[in-house]
Design a protein around this motif. Sequence first.
Motif, PDB file in Angstrom:
ATOM      1  N   THR A  26       0.807  -1.225   0.000  1.00 12.23           N
ATOM      2  CA  THR A  26       0.000   0.000   0.000  1.00 12.23           C
ATOM      3  C   THR A  26       0.839   1.272   0.000  1.00 12.23           C
ATOM      4  OG1 THR A  26      -0.155   0.164   2.417  1.00 12.23           O
ATOM      5  CG2 THR A  26      -1.828  -1.180   1.291  1.00 12.23           C
ATOM      6  N   VAL A  27       2.143   1.152   0.262  1.00 15.88           N
ATOM      7  CA  VAL A  27       3.017   2.322   0.306  1.00 15.88           C
ATOM      8  C   VAL A  27       3.232   2.820  -1.121  1.00 15.88           C
ATOM      9  CG1 VAL A  27       5.334   3.145   0.912  1.00 15.88           C
ATOM     10  CG2 VAL A  27       4.137   1.553   2.429  1.00 15.88           C
ATOM     11  N   PRO A  28       3.027   4.130  -1.359  1.00 13.87           N
ATOM     12  CA  PRO A  28       3.218   4.669  -2.709  1.00 13.87           C
ATOM     13  C   PRO A  28       4.646   4.467  -3.210  1.00 13.87           C
ATOM     14  CG  PRO A  28       2.109   6.255  -1.286  1.00 13.87           C
ATOM     15  CD  PRO A  28       2.579   5.138  -0.406  1.00 13.87           C
ATOM     16  N   ASP A  29       4.797   4.460  -4.536  1.00 15.50           N
ATOM     17  CA  ASP A  29       6.122   4.288  -5.122  1.00 15.50           C
ATOM     18  C   ASP A  29       6.988   5.516  -4.860  1.00 15.50           C
ATOM     19  OD1 ASP A  29       5.668   6.296  -7.127  1.00 15.50           O
ATOM     20  OD2 ASP A  29       4.615   4.806  -8.326  1.00 15.50           O
ATOM     21  N   SER A  30       8.253   5.395  -5.129  1.00 17.00           N
ATOM     22  CA  SER A  30       9.233   6.440  -4.829  1.00 17.00           C
ATOM     23  C   SER A  30       8.909   7.759  -5.525  1.00 17.00           C
ATOM     24  CB  SER A  30      10.628   5.968  -5.229  1.00 17.00           C
ATOM     25  OG  SER A  30      11.573   6.960  -4.966  1.00 17.00           O
ATOM     26  N   ALA A  31       8.479   7.713  -6.774  1.00 15.55           N
ATOM     27  CA  ALA A  31       8.162   8.947  -7.515  1.00 15.55           C
ATOM     28  C   ALA A  31       6.991   9.674  -6.860  1.00 15.55           C
ATOM     29  CB  ALA A  31       7.849   8.624  -8.970  1.00 15.55           C
ATOM     30  N   THR A  32       5.987   8.922  -6.420  1.00 21.02           N
ATOM     31  CA  THR A  32       4.831   9.528  -5.752  1.00 21.02           C
ATOM     32  C   THR A  32       5.245  10.143  -4.419  1.00 21.02           C
ATOM     33  OG1 THR A  32       3.364   7.934  -6.808  1.00 21.02           O
ATOM     34  CG2 THR A  32       2.509   9.063  -4.863  1.00 21.02           C
ATOM     35  N   ILE A  33       6.083   9.428  -3.678  1.00 25.03           N
ATOM     36  CA  ILE A  33       6.565   9.937  -2.391  1.00 25.03           C
ATOM     37  C   ILE A  33       7.376  11.217  -2.600  1.00 25.03           C
ATOM     38  CG2 ILE A  33       8.184   9.467  -0.497  1.00 25.03           C
ATOM     39  CD1 ILE A  33       5.547   8.028  -0.118  1.00 25.03           C
ATOM     40  N   GLN A  34       8.246  11.239  -3.625  1.00 24.77           N
ATOM     41  CA  GLN A  34       9.052  12.425  -3.904  1.00 24.77           C
ATOM     42  C   GLN A  34       8.175  13.627  -4.254  1.00 24.77           C
ATOM     43  OE1 GLN A  34      12.283  12.856  -3.420  1.00 24.77           O
ATOM     44  NE2 GLN A  34      12.528  10.753  -2.759  1.00 24.77           N
ATOM     45  N   ALA A  35       7.139  13.401  -5.071  1.00 27.04           N
ATOM     46  CA  ALA A  35       6.228  14.495  -5.448  1.00 27.04           C
ATOM     47  C   ALA A  35       5.457  15.009  -4.238  1.00 27.04           C
ATOM     48  CB  ALA A  35       5.272  14.021  -6.540  1.00 27.04           C
ATOM     49  N   ALA A  36       5.019  14.106  -3.385  1.00 28.65           N
ATOM     50  CA  ALA A  36       4.292  14.516  -2.175  1.00 28.65           C
ATOM     51  C   ALA A  36       5.201  15.289  -1.225  1.00 28.65           C
ATOM     52  CB  ALA A  36       3.706  13.289  -1.481  1.00 28.65           C
ATOM     53  N   ALA A  37       6.439  14.848  -1.094  1.00 27.04           N
ATOM     54  CA  ALA A  37       7.392  15.546  -0.224  1.00 27.04           C
ATOM     55  C   ALA A  37       7.668  16.953  -0.760  1.00 27.04           C
ATOM     56  CB  ALA A  37       8.686  14.744  -0.109  1.00 27.04           C
ATOM     57  N   ALA A  38       7.779  17.092  -2.071  1.00 27.13           N
ATOM     58  CA  ALA A  38       8.002  18.411  -2.669  1.00 27.13           C
ATOM     59  C   ALA A  38       6.814  19.325  -2.406  1.00 27.13           C
ATOM     60  CB  ALA A  38       8.255  18.280  -4.173  1.00 27.13           C
ATOM     61  N   ALA A  39       5.603  18.797  -2.510  1.00 29.81           N
ATOM     62  CA  ALA A  39       4.407  19.594  -2.227  1.00 29.81           C
ATOM     63  C   ALA A  39       4.375  20.001  -0.759  1.00 29.81           C
ATOM     64  CB  ALA A  39       3.149  18.807  -2.600  1.00 29.81           C
ATOM     65  N   ALA A  40       4.709  19.077   0.119  1.00 28.57           N
ATOM     66  CA  ALA A  40       4.723  19.388   1.553  1.00 28.57           C
ATOM     67  C   ALA A  40       5.773  20.455   1.864  1.00 28.57           C
ATOM     68  CB  ALA A  40       4.971  18.124   2.363  1.00 28.57           C
ATOM     69  N   ALA A 113      -5.508  20.582   4.652  1.00 26.27           N
ATOM     70  CA  ALA A 113      -5.009  19.526   5.531  1.00 26.27           C
ATOM     71  C   ALA A 113      -4.022  20.074   6.556  1.00 26.27           C
ATOM     72  CB  ALA A 113      -4.341  18.418   4.705  1.00 26.27           C
ATOM     73  N   VAL A 114      -3.150  20.983   6.123  1.00 25.01           N
ATOM     74  CA  VAL A 114      -2.147  21.539   7.034  1.00 25.01           C
ATOM     75  C   VAL A 114      -2.799  22.432   8.079  1.00 25.01           C
ATOM     76  CG1 VAL A 114      -0.175  23.124   7.166  1.00 25.01           C
ATOM     77  CG2 VAL A 114      -0.237  21.368   5.401  1.00 25.01           C
ATOM     78  N   LEU A 115      -3.799  23.210   7.676  1.00 26.09           N
ATOM     79  CA  LEU A 115      -4.417  24.161   8.592  1.00 26.09           C
ATOM     80  C   LEU A 115      -5.523  23.565   9.463  1.00 26.09           C
ATOM     81  CD1 LEU A 115      -4.550  27.320   6.312  1.00 26.09           C
ATOM     82  CD2 LEU A 115      -2.998  26.858   8.214  1.00 26.09           C
ATOM     83  N   THR A 116      -6.025  22.395   9.100  1.00 24.16           N
ATOM     84  CA  THR A 116      -7.103  21.779   9.862  1.00 24.16           C
ATOM     85  C   THR A 116      -6.627  21.383  11.252  1.00 24.16           C
ATOM     86  OG1 THR A 116      -8.193  20.960   7.894  1.00 24.16           O
ATOM     87  CG2 THR A 116      -8.724  19.836   9.939  1.00 24.16           C
ATOM     88  N   GLY A 117      -7.365  21.805  12.249  1.00 23.73           N
ATOM     89  CA  GLY A 117      -7.083  21.395  13.619  1.00 23.73           C
ATOM     90  C   GLY A 117      -5.921  22.118  14.272  1.00 23.73           C
ATOM     91  N   VAL A 118      -5.406  23.178  13.640  1.00 22.65           N
ATOM     92  CA  VAL A 118      -4.317  23.924  14.260  1.00 22.65           C
ATOM     93  C   VAL A 118      -4.899  24.752  15.392  1.00 22.65           C
ATOM     94  CG1 VAL A 118      -2.567  25.708  13.918  1.00 22.65           C
ATOM     95  CG2 VAL A 118      -2.951  23.995  12.155  1.00 22.65           C
ATOM     96  N   ASP A 119      -4.344  24.587  16.556  1.00 24.22           N
ATOM     97  CA  ASP A 119      -4.793  25.295  17.751  1.00 24.22           C
ATOM     98  C   ASP A 119      -3.719  26.289  18.143  1.00 24.22           C
ATOM     99  OD1 ASP A 119      -5.761  26.145  20.168  1.00 24.22           O
ATOM    100  OD2 ASP A 119      -5.721  24.177  21.132  1.00 24.22           O
ATOM    101  N   THR A 120      -3.995  27.589  17.944  1.00 28.31           N
ATOM    102  CA  THR A 120      -2.974  28.601  18.226  1.00 28.31           C
ATOM    103  C   THR A 120      -2.626  28.671  19.699  1.00 28.31           C
ATOM    104  OG1 THR A 120      -4.666  30.322  18.329  1.00 28.31           O
ATOM    105  CG2 THR A 120      -3.507  30.031  16.235  1.00 28.31           C
ATOM    106  N   ALA A 121      -3.560  28.361  20.573  1.00 28.39           N
ATOM    107  CA  ALA A 121      -3.251  28.375  22.010  1.00 28.39           C
ATOM    108  C   ALA A 121      -2.269  27.259  22.346  1.00 28.39           C
ATOM    109  CB  ALA A 121      -4.524  28.231  22.827  1.00 28.39           C
ATOM    110  N   ALA A 122      -2.440  26.092  21.702  1.00 22.25           N
ATOM    111  CA  ALA A 122      -1.533  24.970  21.950  1.00 22.25           C
ATOM    112  C   ALA A 122      -0.140  25.277  21.409  1.00 22.25           C
ATOM    113  CB  ALA A 122      -2.063  23.691  21.310  1.00 22.25           C
ATOM    114  N   ALA A 123      -0.077  26.097  20.377  1.00 21.14           N
ATOM    115  CA  ALA A 123       1.217  26.469  19.805  1.00 21.14           C
ATOM    116  C   ALA A 123       1.886  27.568  20.631  1.00 21.14           C
ATOM    117  CB  ALA A 123       1.042  26.931  18.357  1.00 21.14           C
ATOM    118  N   GLY A 124       1.183  28.053  21.648  1.00 16.06           N
ATOM    119  CA  GLY A 124       1.755  29.048  22.533  1.00 16.06           C
ATOM    120  C   GLY A 124       1.710  30.458  21.989  1.00 16.06           C
ATOM    121  N   LYS A 125       0.815  30.716  21.045  1.00 16.87           N
ATOM    122  CA  LYS A 125       0.746  32.037  20.433  1.00 16.87           C
ATOM    123  C   LYS A 125      -0.710  32.411  20.227  1.00 16.87           C
ATOM    124  CE  LYS A 125       2.331  34.567  16.373  1.00 16.87           C
ATOM    125  NZ  LYS A 125       1.130  35.051  15.781  1.00 16.87           N
ATOM    126  N   GLU A 126      -1.006  33.631  20.520  1.00 18.25           N
ATOM    127  CA  GLU A 126      -2.332  34.154  20.224  1.00 18.25           C
ATOM    128  C   GLU A 126      -2.418  34.448  18.730  1.00 18.25           C
ATOM    129  OE1 GLU A 126      -5.061  34.579  22.216  1.00 18.25           O
ATOM    130  OE2 GLU A 126      -3.855  33.399  23.618  1.00 18.25           O
TER     131      GLU A 126
END
Length: 130
Positions: A26-40, A113-126
Amino acid sequence: MNMSEPVDTCDLLCLDLPHAESIRATVPDSATIQAAAAAARGLSDATRLSIAAALAAGDELCVCDMAWVVGLPQGLVSHHLRQLKNASLVSSRRQGKLVMYQLTERGHQLTAAVLTGVDTAAAGKEPDRV
């Protein structure tokens, strides 16, 4: 090495081959992983993430508007937009003398996906207030 520290390796070689193989399939192939890492990496910078969040809210913006929205110099915003475009997270089109930018579908999905569930209080910043 301190003997009380946990070690991150097994003391015994044990492999549940059927289970490991089913996961490996089920693990994506290397090319898919590389593309996802670049997007991240494209959103790993606070400025680029801020730009992506603004584009998610504003749909399509020129560099001038984007610079005002995120409160940064136009040259810096333009530089980060190029990086987002290279990561296939942003697309652009010319409209007369303006270049309009918008998130790609992948850009929308990753930004959400990155912004979902981000809690600014938990990050220690208003949150910033405008």
